[in-house]
Enzyme design. Structure first.
Site, PDB file in Angstrom:
ATOM      1  N   LYS A 259       8.167  80.794 -62.940  1.00 49.91           N
ATOM      2  CA  LYS A 259       7.346  80.881 -61.727  1.00 49.91           C
ATOM      3  C   LYS A 259       8.170  80.516 -60.501  1.00 49.91           C
ATOM      4  O   LYS A 259       8.774  79.432 -60.467  1.00 49.91           O
ATOM      5  CB  LYS A 259       6.150  79.932 -61.844  1.00 49.91           C
ATOM      6  CG  LYS A 259       5.304  79.830 -60.586  1.00 49.91           C
ATOM      7  CD  LYS A 259       4.050  79.015 -60.829  1.00 49.91           C
ATOM      8  CE  LYS A 259       3.151  78.937 -59.619  1.00 49.91           C
ATOM      9  NZ  LYS A 259       3.626  78.008 -58.600  1.00 49.91           N
ATOM     10  N   HIS A 283       5.501  80.021 -53.555  1.00 50.87           N
ATOM     11  CA  HIS A 283       4.837  78.728 -53.701  1.00 50.87           C
ATOM     12  C   HIS A 283       3.791  78.537 -52.588  1.00 50.87           C
ATOM     13  O   HIS A 283       3.599  77.435 -52.084  1.00 50.87           O
ATOM     14  CB  HIS A 283       5.880  77.613 -53.665  1.00 50.87           C
ATOM     15  CG  HIS A 283       5.570  76.433 -54.553  1.00 50.87           C
ATOM     16  ND1 HIS A 283       6.205  76.194 -55.741  1.00 50.87           N
ATOM     17  CD2 HIS A 283       4.671  75.424 -54.426  1.00 50.87           C
ATOM     18  CE1 HIS A 283       5.724  75.084 -56.287  1.00 50.87           C
ATOM     19  NE2 HIS A 283       4.787  74.607 -55.513  1.00 50.87           N
ATOM     20  N   ARG A 286       4.737  76.765 -49.267  1.00 50.04           N
ATOM     21  CA  ARG A 286       4.721  75.296 -49.248  1.00 50.04           C
ATOM     22  C   ARG A 286       6.092  74.677 -49.438  1.00 50.04           C
ATOM     23  O   ARG A 286       6.237  73.465 -49.314  1.00 50.04           O
ATOM     24  CB  ARG A 286       3.814  74.767 -50.370  1.00 50.04           C
ATOM     25  CG  ARG A 286       2.398  75.232 -50.288  1.00 50.04           C
ATOM     26  CD  ARG A 286       1.647  74.941 -51.577  1.00 50.04           C
ATOM     27  NE  ARG A 286       1.545  73.532 -51.886  1.00 50.04           N
ATOM     28  CZ  ARG A 286       0.702  72.689 -51.281  1.00 50.04           C
ATOM     29  NH1 ARG A 286      -0.107  73.133 -50.366  1.00 50.04           N
ATOM     30  NH2 ARG A 286       0.667  71.412 -51.616  1.00 50.04           N
TER      31      ARG A 286
HETATM   32  C1  LIG Z   1      -2.374  71.718 -53.446  1.00 48.49           C
HETATM   33  C2  LIG Z   1      -1.401  72.562 -54.186  1.00 48.49           C
HETATM   34  C3  LIG Z   1      -0.697  72.003 -55.248  1.00 48.49           C
HETATM   35  C4  LIG Z   1       0.213  72.784 -55.967  1.00 48.49           C
HETATM   36  N1  LIG Z   1       0.841  72.249 -57.064  1.00 48.49           N
HETATM   37  C5  LIG Z   1       1.654  73.034 -57.816  1.00 48.49           C
HETATM   38  C6  LIG Z   1       2.220  72.528 -59.017  1.00 48.49           C
HETATM   39  O1  LIG Z   1       1.974  71.391 -59.420  1.00 48.49           O
HETATM   40  N2  LIG Z   1       3.052  73.341 -59.711  1.00 48.49           N
HETATM   41  C7  LIG Z   1       3.333  74.625 -59.303  1.00 48.49           C
HETATM   42  O2  LIG Z   1       4.082  75.335 -59.967  1.00 48.49           O
HETATM   43  N3  LIG Z   1       2.788  75.146 -58.174  1.00 48.49           N
HETATM   44  C8  LIG Z   1       1.945  74.380 -57.440  1.00 48.49           C
HETATM   45  N4  LIG Z   1       1.357  74.903 -56.318  1.00 48.49           N
HETATM   46  C9  LIG Z   1       1.624  76.318 -55.945  1.00 48.49           C
HETATM   47  C10 LIG Z   1       0.594  77.255 -56.603  1.00 48.49           C
HETATM   48  O3  LIG Z   1       0.749  77.296 -57.986  1.00 48.49           O
HETATM   49  C11 LIG Z   1       0.721  78.690 -56.068  1.00 48.49           C
HETATM   50  O4  LIG Z   1       2.022  79.170 -56.283  1.00 48.49           O
HETATM   51  C12 LIG Z   1       0.371  78.810 -54.582  1.00 48.49           C
HETATM   52  O5  LIG Z   1      -0.633  77.900 -54.214  1.00 48.49           O
HETATM   53  C13 LIG Z   1      -0.102  80.224 -54.274  1.00 48.49           C
HETATM   54  O6  LIG Z   1      -0.405  80.360 -52.924  1.00 48.49           O
HETATM   55  P1  LIG Z   1      -1.902  80.273 -52.335  1.00 48.49           P
HETATM   56  O7  LIG Z   1      -2.273  78.844 -52.322  1.00 48.49           O
HETATM   57  O8  LIG Z   1      -1.745  80.815 -50.947  1.00 48.49           O
HETATM   58  O9  LIG Z   1      -2.785  81.115 -53.224  1.00 48.49           O
HETATM   59  C14 LIG Z   1       0.439  74.147 -55.591  1.00 48.49           C
HETATM   60  C15 LIG Z   1      -0.285  74.686 -54.520  1.00 48.49           C
HETATM   61  C16 LIG Z   1      -1.216  73.916 -53.829  1.00 48.49           C
HETATM   62  C17 LIG Z   1      -1.993  74.569 -52.707  1.00 48.49           C
END
Ligand SMILES: Cc1cc2nc3c(=O)[nH]c(=O)nc-3n(C[C@H](O)[C@H](O)[C@H](O)COP(=O)(O)O)c2cc1C
Length: 385
Positions: A259, A283, A286
């Site tokens: 991922k 991600h 983020r």
């Molecule tokens: C609050 C939050 C926590 C996240 N924690 C993780 C995580 O622990 N592991 C991970 O692989 N991705 C994490 N992500 C990323 C999500 O898996 C994903 O890739 C991303 O949120 C997709 O974008 P979107 O929020 O615009 O749909 C996190 C995203 C958010 C918003």
């Protein structure tokens, strides 16, 4: 007459989440990193891409079924892993799993979830749970975690590879949000201003014996979100190379996906290492503020790995039309991060189901307007922008 829906789309659910959650928690979920240009690029990338509709070949039935990892699915939606979703609502991850089961979509449990995979699987055996792995420095502990996951019947593992550093997030520092969560005047005010969350979520946890923590770390290592993880064995090992992926492939007999891929070269390498699929992801904007966005790189990645390889994608999906654009660009299915979290904040388990239903409805409408009877037809649409 039915009850009035609490929210009708992503924006309305987000507004509900914003008023319910403490600002520190809402911004942790909502915001990006550095100057937040990745968030802008995600939104403007989707908005700028426009389709040329075919109106002289109307479709009477829209088929949302998707095919990925060798299976036929009812829909192309998957709930992405999000750390600490248990802070959004009391028992948030269990509610998320229930909603996923009701909507018949997979739910990816994060290594950093506040409820363990054993507890989620035990309470919601009907859910299809996948697991997202962050690697601990102590490999013996990492392999033990894999055994726990396998014992819960998990068949699909996502290894996150796109976080080799610590993203700069000024809002978290200013809001006093982090693990360990330190008591501060700012946080106290924040909690006082959001009494529904403070009583309904924090209060219920405290009544049950304490604040939630990371569910997969041994209790002695992660006691509560207010306690630091000092044990070096459980520090995250973020720089992962081919040798590690090869070893993980040997040890994990289920499906393995990487991922956080944005490069065609990395994608080809993932399949050469024996992975079953990839998640093309930035991600959710983020991590890396200057990174390319999935919509821009998906076509090249699809060309590089071929038509039969499983490519999932995420980042920035707020509408069915956003999902349609990722599917048209080469994805077989789409993960949702913030959308289900906002549904959860707005209305618990039912809010997640509503959000998934609304996104599916929007996708269906997009396809009807475009003249695409099924997801496969999206890739032959003509696009401008
Ligand atoms: C609050 C939050 C926590 C996240 N924690 C993780 C995580 O622990 N592991 C991970 O692989 N991705 C994490 N992500 C990323 C999500 O898996 C994903 O890739 C991303 O949120 C997709 O974008 P979107 O929020 O615009 O749909 C996190 C995203 C958010 C918003």
């Amino acid at each position: 007459m039915g009850l009035r829906a609490l929210f009708l789309d992503f924006e309305e659910a987000r507004a509900r989440a914003k008023s319910f959650l403490p600002r520190a928690l809402f911004e942790y979920i909502d915001r990006g990193t550095e100057g937040e240009q990745a968030l802008v690029a995600l939104r403007s990338g989707f908005d700028a891409r426009r389709v040329v509709p075919h109106v002289l070949r109307p479709v009477s039935q829209i088929d949302l079924s998707a095919r990925y990892l060798g299976d036929q699915r009812r829909s192309p939606l998957i709930i992405a892993p999000t750390a600490l979703a248990g802070l959004v609502r009391f028992d948030g991850e269990v509610l998320m799993a229930r909603a996923a089961a009701a909507a018949q979509v997979p739910f990816v449990v994060s290594t950093q979830s506040s409820t363990s995979i054993e507890a989620i699987a035990g309470q919601v055996p009907q859910a299809e749970l996948w697991f997202q792995l962050y690697v601990w420095r102590d490999r013996t502990q990492t392999w033990k975690l894999l055994d726990r996951i396998a014992r819960c019947g998990v068949e699909t593992l996502l290894l996150t590879v796109d976080t080799p550093g610590s993203p700069k997030k000024v809002h978290n520092a200013r809001n006093g949000f982090g693990v360990p969560l330190k008591p501060s005047l700012t946080l106290s005010l924040d909690l006082a201003l959001h009494p529904r969350w403070t009583v309904g979520v924090m209060g219920r946890y405290l009544a049950q014996g304490g604040l939630p923590s990371y569910g997969h770390y041994p209790g002695s290592v992660a006691k509560a979100v207010t306690a630091a993880i000092r044990d070096e064995r459980f520090a995250l090992d973020m720089v992962l190379d081919n040798a590690f992926i090869a070893e993980l492939r040997r040890r994990w007999s289920g499906r393995l996906l990487l991922k956080g891929i944005l490069s065609a070269g990395d994608a080809v390498q993932a399949f050469e290492e024996g992975c079953d699929g990839i998640v093309v992801s930035s991600h959710g904007g983020r991590n890396h503020d200057s990174a390319a966005q999935p919509l821009e790189v998906l076509p090249g990645i699809r060309r590089a790995v071929g038509t039969s390889a499983t490519i999932l994608a995420d980042s920035g999906v707020q509408r069915g039309s956003d999902a349609a654009k990722l599917l048209a660009a080469g994805a077989d299915a789409v993960l949702l991060g913030r959308a289900p979290l906002y549904g959860l904040a707005a209305d618990g388990e039912g809010g997640v189901v509503t959000m998934l239903d609304q996104l599916a409805e929007e996708l269906r409408a997009f396809m009807a307007f475009t003249g695409a009877p099924d997801l496969g037809a999206l890739s032959s649409c003509q696009w401008v922008g």
